[in-house]
Design a protein around this motif. Structure first.
Motif, short mmCIF file in Angstrom:
data_model
loop_
_atom_site.label_atom_id
_atom_site.label_comp_id
_atom_site.label_asym_id
_atom_site.label_seq_id
_atom_site.Cartn_x
_atom_site.Cartn_y
_atom_site.Cartn_z
N PRO A 169 23.28 18.66 9.51
CA PRO A 169 24.32 18.66 8.48
C PRO A 169 23.82 18.40 7.06
O PRO A 169 24.56 18.57 6.11
CB PRO A 169 25.23 17.52 8.93
CG PRO A 169 24.33 16.61 9.68
CD PRO A 169 23.31 17.46 10.35
N LEU A 222 24.31 25.18 2.14
CA LEU A 222 24.74 24.10 3.05
C LEU A 222 23.59 23.18 3.47
O LEU A 222 23.83 22.11 4.02
CB LEU A 222 25.37 24.70 4.32
CG LEU A 222 26.75 25.35 4.16
CD1 LEU A 222 27.08 26.23 5.36
CD2 LEU A 222 27.85 24.30 4.00
N SER A 262 22.50 25.83 8.71
CA SER A 262 23.13 24.50 8.68
C SER A 262 23.63 24.12 10.07
O SER A 262 24.01 24.98 10.88
CB SER A 262 24.28 24.48 7.69
OG SER A 262 25.40 25.12 8.24
N GLY A 263 23.64 22.82 10.33
CA GLY A 263 24.19 22.32 11.58
C GLY A 263 23.50 22.92 12.78
O GLY A 263 22.27 22.96 12.85
N ILE A 282 27.17 27.85 15.80
CA ILE A 282 28.56 27.69 15.33
C ILE A 282 28.68 28.25 13.92
O ILE A 282 28.11 27.69 12.98
CB ILE A 282 28.97 26.19 15.35
CG1 ILE A 282 28.76 25.62 16.76
CG2 ILE A 282 30.41 26.02 14.90
CD1 ILE A 282 28.90 24.12 16.84
N TYR A 283 29.40 29.34 13.80
CA TYR A 283 29.58 30.02 12.50
C TYR A 283 28.23 30.17 11.77
O TYR A 283 28.15 29.99 10.56
CB TYR A 283 30.58 29.26 11.61
CG TYR A 283 31.94 29.12 12.25
CD1 TYR A 283 32.69 30.25 12.58
CD2 TYR A 283 32.47 27.88 12.54
CE1 TYR A 283 33.94 30.13 13.19
CE2 TYR A 283 33.72 27.75 13.15
CZ TYR A 283 34.44 28.88 13.47
OH TYR A 283 35.67 28.75 14.07
N ALA A 309 27.62 19.75 12.10
CA ALA A 309 28.41 18.87 11.24
C ALA A 309 29.53 18.22 12.05
O ALA A 309 29.95 17.10 11.76
CB ALA A 309 28.97 19.66 10.06
N ALA A 310 30.01 18.92 13.09
CA ALA A 310 31.10 18.37 13.92
C ALA A 310 30.67 17.04 14.54
O ALA A 310 31.42 16.07 14.55
CB ALA A 310 31.48 19.35 15.01
N VAL A 359 35.97 15.06 6.59
CA VAL A 359 34.64 14.55 6.23
C VAL A 359 33.96 15.59 5.35
O VAL A 359 33.74 16.73 5.76
CB VAL A 359 33.79 14.24 7.48
CG1 VAL A 359 32.49 13.56 7.05
CG2 VAL A 359 34.56 13.34 8.43
N TYR A 360 33.67 15.16 4.14
CA TYR A 360 33.05 16.03 3.14
C TYR A 360 31.55 15.76 3.11
O TYR A 360 31.13 14.60 3.06
CB TYR A 360 33.68 15.72 1.78
CG TYR A 360 32.97 16.28 0.58
CD1 TYR A 360 33.01 17.63 0.28
CD2 TYR A 360 32.27 15.44 -0.29
CE1 TYR A 360 32.36 18.14 -0.83
CE2 TYR A 360 31.62 15.94 -1.42
CZ TYR A 360 31.67 17.30 -1.68
OH TYR A 360 31.03 17.79 -2.79
N VAL A 382 29.05 15.58 5.18
CA VAL A 382 28.49 14.56 6.05
C VAL A 382 26.96 14.67 6.04
O VAL A 382 26.41 15.76 6.06
CB VAL A 382 29.07 14.68 7.49
CG1 VAL A 382 28.79 16.02 8.13
CG2 VAL A 382 28.57 13.55 8.36
N TRP A 392 25.07 13.91 3.53
CA TRP A 392 24.57 14.08 2.17
C TRP A 392 24.81 12.76 1.43
O TRP A 392 25.71 11.99 1.79
CB TRP A 392 25.33 15.20 1.44
CG TRP A 392 25.06 16.58 1.94
CD1 TRP A 392 25.27 17.05 3.20
CD2 TRP A 392 24.53 17.69 1.20
NE1 TRP A 392 24.93 18.37 3.29
CE2 TRP A 392 24.47 18.79 2.07
CE3 TRP A 392 24.13 17.87 -0.13
CZ2 TRP A 392 24.01 20.05 1.67
CZ3 TRP A 392 23.66 19.11 -0.53
CH2 TRP A 392 23.60 20.18 0.37
N ALA A 449 33.58 20.78 4.03
CA ALA A 449 34.25 19.66 4.69
C ALA A 449 34.79 20.11 6.03
O ALA A 449 35.14 21.28 6.23
CB ALA A 449 35.40 19.16 3.81
N LEU A 450 34.88 19.16 6.92
CA LEU A 450 35.44 19.39 8.25
C LEU A 450 36.75 18.65 8.37
O LEU A 450 36.89 17.55 7.83
CB LEU A 450 34.52 18.80 9.31
CG LEU A 450 33.38 19.65 9.81
CD1 LEU A 450 32.59 18.83 10.82
CD2 LEU A 450 33.89 20.91 10.49
#
Ligand SMILES: C[S@@+](CC[C@H](N)C(=O)[O-])C[C@H]1O[C@@H](n2cnc3c(N)ncnc32)[C@H](O)[C@@H]1O
Length: 274
Positions: free
Chosen positions: A15, A41, A86-87, A91-92, A117-118, A195-196, A198, A200, A226-227
């Motif tokens: 993340p 990201l 990222s992450g 996932i995406y 990030a989740a 969560v913005y 996360v 960082w 953000a999630l």
């Protein structure tokens, strides 16, 4: 392709916090000749382990053809490429189109998973996303936007399950998110956390309910990265009381441990995996 061709690693960069890289991801970044990282990201600290002389490219201003040209030309010279997403890349991650091209070109590639990030957000929230008796399912999704959702996957459809929802890529549509969720499986009192960034340095956590979260997000001026996590999993009350998992219950017998009650009578038993 020659026998001396290189290899592409599609690397989960986590993340943002470099300490959330896996050891394998770090090793691949350290040894790659070419590092291409998703700099919208992934912060530069995540790729600062690149070796001296490695080419390091941010990809946010590149299109797929340009990225693939960088990857393929490096591989043809026998070089190793770390494509850092990222992450977790699954996932995406927009990696399908890359993999198709790599397959067509006969290029060897490997995926190194990363911390989504989740999961980093769940950790920051000190949440278990699967809450005994309340939510045994996690849906990772997004609000419909420029990308149309397949049939049955609109937020309203998914909300009907009332389980833990982890919503990516949707923070700019917070009002719509709230409308969809409250029209289906959730109420205005349902707990939500945003969560913005996360992991960082400027990470922010906003907690609320579906009634007040849109205003809180607006007030915090959060418009990207953000999630949104919805459901009992992010209810702070879960830390106070609630059902417990069988797994470590002293009464529960499973493959690896005999429960205390087993001596006197019958009881539920499981395989020890949860
Ligand atoms: C293209 S998706 C990539 C998701 C990534 N593959 C993952 O597993 O976390 C980008 C979205 O993921 C979420 N995201 C990615 N990094 C984040 C972070 N550090 N903090 C909060 N949300 C993040 C946001 O919802 C963002 O809009």
């Amino acid at each position: 392709m020659t026998d001396t061709q290189g290899k592409v690693y599609i690397v989960g960069g986590g993340p943002g916090d470099p300490e959330l890289l896996t050891l394998k991801a770090k090793r691949v970044i350290e040894t790659a000749d070419v590092v291409i990282f998703a700099d919208s990201l992934v912060p530069p600290e995540v790729v600062e382990f690149a070796k001296e002389g490695a080419q390091v490219h941010g990809s946010k201003e590149l299109n797929l053809d340009e990225i693939m040209e960088l990857e393929l030309s490096a591989v043809r010279e026998g070089k190793t490429v770390a494509r850092v997403q990222s992450g977790d890349p699954s996932i995406y991650g927009a990696i399908l189109e890359q993999m198709r091209i790599l397959d067509q070109e006969g290029v060897e590639f490997e995926i190194i998973p990363g911390v989504s990030a989740a999961f980093a957000a769940a950790a920051v929230l000190k949440s278990e996303l699967t809450v005994p008796e309340k939510a045994q399912t996690i849906i990772m999704t997004r609000m419909e936007g420029r990308v149309a959702m397949p049939p049955g996957e609109k937020l309203k459809d998914l909300a009907a399950h009332g389980c833990t929802l982890v919503i990516f890529l949707s923070i700019t549509r917070m009002t719509q998110v709230v409308r969809e969720l409250t029209s289906s499986g959730y109420t205005e009192d349902s707990p939500v956390a945003v969560v913005y960034r996360v992991g960082w340095p400027d990470q922010k956590v906003i907690r609320g309910t579906l009634k007040d979260i849109a205003d809180k997000v607006r007030a915090a001026k959060i418009t990207l990265q953000a999630l949104i996590i919805v459901g009992d999993a992010v209810d702070p009350e879960q830390h106070v009381a609630g059902a417990v998992s069988h797994l470590y219950s002293s009464e529960y017998t499973h493959r690896y441990r005999r429960g205390q009650e087993a001596v006197t009578g019958t009881q539920a038993s499981g395989n020890g995996e949860g």
